[in-house]
Design a protein around this motif. Structure first.
Motif, PDB file in Angstrom:
ATOM      1  N   ASP A 110       0.810  -1.225   0.000  1.00  0.00           N
ATOM      2  CA  ASP A 110       0.000   0.000   0.000  1.00  0.00           C
ATOM      3  C   ASP A 110       0.838   1.266   0.000  1.00  0.00           C
ATOM      4  N   TYR A 111       2.173   1.128   0.069  1.00  0.00           N
ATOM      5  CA  TYR A 111       3.022   2.312   0.097  1.00  0.00           C
ATOM      6  C   TYR A 111       4.322   2.055  -0.652  1.00  0.00           C
ATOM      7  N   VAL A 112       4.705   3.019  -1.481  1.00  0.00           N
ATOM      8  CA  VAL A 112       5.981   2.987  -2.192  1.00  0.00           C
ATOM      9  C   VAL A 112       6.786   4.204  -1.775  1.00  0.00           C
ATOM     10  N   SER A 113       7.990   3.947  -1.246  1.00  0.00           N
ATOM     11  CA  SER A 113       8.936   5.021  -0.974  1.00  0.00           C
ATOM     12  C   SER A 113       9.636   5.317  -2.292  1.00  0.00           C
ATOM     13  N   ALA A 114       9.319   6.470  -2.869  1.00  0.00           N
ATOM     14  CA  ALA A 114       9.783   6.788  -4.215  1.00  0.00           C
ATOM     15  C   ALA A 114      11.184   7.381  -4.211  1.00  0.00           C
ATOM     16  N   ILE A 131      13.540  -2.607  -3.648  1.00  0.00           N
ATOM     17  CA  ILE A 131      13.584  -3.638  -2.604  1.00  0.00           C
ATOM     18  C   ILE A 131      12.222  -3.729  -1.940  1.00  0.00           C
ATOM     19  N   ILE A 132      11.935  -4.891  -1.372  1.00  0.00           N
ATOM     20  CA  ILE A 132      10.672  -5.132  -0.658  1.00  0.00           C
ATOM     21  C   ILE A 132      10.969  -5.428   0.795  1.00  0.00           C
ATOM     22  N   LEU A 133      10.318  -4.681   1.682  1.00  0.00           N
ATOM     23  CA  LEU A 133      10.441  -4.889   3.130  1.00  0.00           C
ATOM     24  C   LEU A 133       9.103  -5.375   3.667  1.00  0.00           C
ATOM     25  N   GLY A 134       9.163  -6.247   4.657  1.00  0.00           N
ATOM     26  CA  GLY A 134       7.952  -6.810   5.237  1.00  0.00           C
ATOM     27  C   GLY A 134       7.866  -6.579   6.727  1.00  0.00           C
ATOM     28  N   LYS A 135       6.658  -6.487   7.223  1.00  0.00           N
ATOM     29  CA  LYS A 135       6.400  -6.266   8.649  1.00  0.00           C
ATOM     30  C   LYS A 135       6.670  -7.533   9.437  1.00  0.00           C
ATOM     31  N   GLN A 136       7.210  -7.377  10.650  1.00  0.00           N
ATOM     32  CA  GLN A 136       7.431  -8.513  11.539  1.00  0.00           C
ATOM     33  C   GLN A 136       6.253  -8.661  12.493  1.00  0.00           C
ATOM     34  N   ALA A 160       1.239  -5.113   4.999  1.00  0.00           N
ATOM     35  CA  ALA A 160       2.415  -5.709   5.638  1.00  0.00           C
ATOM     36  C   ALA A 160       3.680  -5.570   4.806  1.00  0.00           C
ATOM     37  N   TYR A 161       3.571  -4.946   3.622  1.00  0.00           N
ATOM     38  CA  TYR A 161       4.727  -4.853   2.733  1.00  0.00           C
ATOM     39  C   TYR A 161       4.892  -3.436   2.195  1.00  0.00           C
ATOM     40  N   ILE A 162       6.145  -3.036   2.026  1.00  0.00           N
ATOM     41  CA  ILE A 162       6.493  -1.726   1.468  1.00  0.00           C
ATOM     42  C   ILE A 162       7.569  -1.915   0.415  1.00  0.00           C
ATOM     43  N   MET A 163       7.475  -1.120  -0.648  1.00  0.00           N
ATOM     44  CA  MET A 163       8.495  -1.116  -1.688  1.00  0.00           C
ATOM     45  C   MET A 163       9.280   0.185  -1.610  1.00  0.00           C
ATOM     46  N   SER A 164      10.597   0.100  -1.814  1.00  0.00           N
ATOM     47  CA  SER A 164      11.447   1.289  -1.857  1.00  0.00           C
ATOM     48  C   SER A 164      12.223   1.287  -3.163  1.00  0.00           C
TER      49      SER A 164
END
Length: 394
Positions: free
Chosen positions: A281-285, A389-394, A373-377
């Motif tokens: 739901d969120y991309v760090s551009a 890169i893809i980061l995921g919530k713990q 639970a996931y964010i893209m940067s």
């Protein structure tokens, strides 16, 4: 074969809007900016005379005198390394016991000694791209692999991804990913000659944007396998799930307006992570505030998320474009976003440029919220280097 899950157990930041990950995060949410007139070198002959400079370098808590004798770039990164190791509950004895590796991403390297030699007299300090890792070797017992990446503005993401590969291959117990660059006369003059810098503020995706503002800083992440973190009884702050890299070689400086490489990098990262666009739901551009880059990235994001809605923001209005440090700092801010459910805003974004306006993109102008639970940067660099890169919530 099932690959080991890689987690981020420590984070550290040194930037113009504050030292420390929490201080930097608070600055993003409250609209603090590090911009000011450049003090490190003479800019009187430049149209733009502003940058996001660290006004007072913090001293190393462990080796203050030794680090003070090193170059400015090393002085910027060491406090962030110390913060990240402390955050991960890693002691010097742990560093000696474990196979600790290091990946440094940078654009200019340890540039201060080289510029001093150019402008005044030869410097006794160690300079060049590899000097940062060599300096850190003097401070930390590193028995694991050591890499330096000079992939310009995407170098931080490359360092993070290489750490993931080393851990999954079993060549290290713990990896330190560092992205760092100091403000330099060479970079400032180079971007000025390209007319890529704004004479005022950096305004990513805004119709009145006039270019980027340079900054300096460091972002450091401690990565390890989830099993290793559990064995140490350490907190896993987030997961690193996937990455995508490529080079489209469209132009020496300009991105491909059709965004083919950027689209492919995002899709590759999601394929490695095993997730779909609707789960993000969120991309760090990358969002530099330059006309061509912002329009290309908006097109790429809209294409990849064509069947879903996504929030997008860039933090470069706050702390400038920190070159090799940018994607590392942005990854850390994504960790904070996953932990808090808050999405940082794009500072100075008032009216979205029609070239960047897409129906499925929501540009965040004040701190937003999300539950995915996931964010893209994303991070891009000269020569058509694309990274996600893809980061995921713990």
């Amino acid at each position: 074969m099932t690959l080991s899950e890689v987690v981020i157990s420590g984070i550290g930041v040194n930037a113009s809007i504050g030292q420390g990950a929490d201080r930097c995060w608070e600055g993003l949410l409250t609209g603090r900016t590090g911009i000011g007139k450049v003090r490190s070198f003479d800019v009187s002959g430049h149209r733009n005379q502003f940058a996001c400079e660290i006004q007072a370098l913090p001293r190393s808590a462990t080796y203050p005198d030794k680090v003070a004798a090193m170059g400015r770039t090393t002085q910027i990164v060491v406090p962030a390394v110390e913060e990240a190791l402390q955050d991960a509950q890693i002691t010097m004895d742990d560093c000696k016991r474990l196979r600790v590796g290091l990946c440094v991403g940078t654009t200019m390297g340890e540039i201060e000694p080289l510029e001093q030699t150019l402008h005044t007299a030869p410097s006794a300090k160690l300079g060049g791209p590899r000097a940062i890792a060599d300096n850190l070797r003097q401070l930390l017992p590193l028995a694991g692999p050591v890499w330096t990446f000079t992939n310009a503005c995407a170098a931080g993401n490359f360092a993070i991804a290489r750490c993931m590969d080393e851990l999954r291959a079993g060549r290290a117990d713990l990896m330190i990913a560092a992205g760092v660059d100091a403000l330099s006369w060479i970079a400032f003059t180079g971007f000025s000659s390209l007319r890529a810098m704004s004479p005022g503020r950096c305004r990513p995706f805004d119709q009145e944007r006039q270019g980027l503002i340079l900054g300096e800083g460091a972002g450091v992440l401690v990565l390890e396998t989830k099993a290793q973190a559990a064995e140490r009884q350490a907190r896993a702050r987030a997961s690193l799930l996937g990455y995508g890299f490529n080079g489209d070689a469209h132009h020496i400086t300009q991105p491909d307006p059709e965004a083919k490489g950027a689209i492919r990098a995002m899709r590759t990262a999601m394929a490695m992570a095993g997730i779909r666009p609707a789960q993000i739901d969120y991309v760090s551009a990358h969002g530099t505030g330059t006309a061509a880059n912002d329009a290309m990235e908006a097109r790429a994001i809209s294409t990849v998320f064509e069947d879903s809605h996504v929030q997008v923001s860039s933090i470069k209005g706050h702390l400038g474009h920190t070159l090799g440090a940018a994607s590392a700092i942005e990854a850390i801010m994504c960790v904070k976003a996953l932990e808090t459910g808050i999405r940082p805003p794009t500072l100075h974004l008032e009216q979205v440029d029609p070239a960047c306006q897409e129906a499925n993109i929501e540009y965040i102008r004040s701190p937003g919220t999300g539950s995915a639970a996931y964010i893209m940067s994303n991070s891009y660099a000269f020569g058509g280097i694309n990274s996600s890169i893809i980061l995921g919530k713990q």
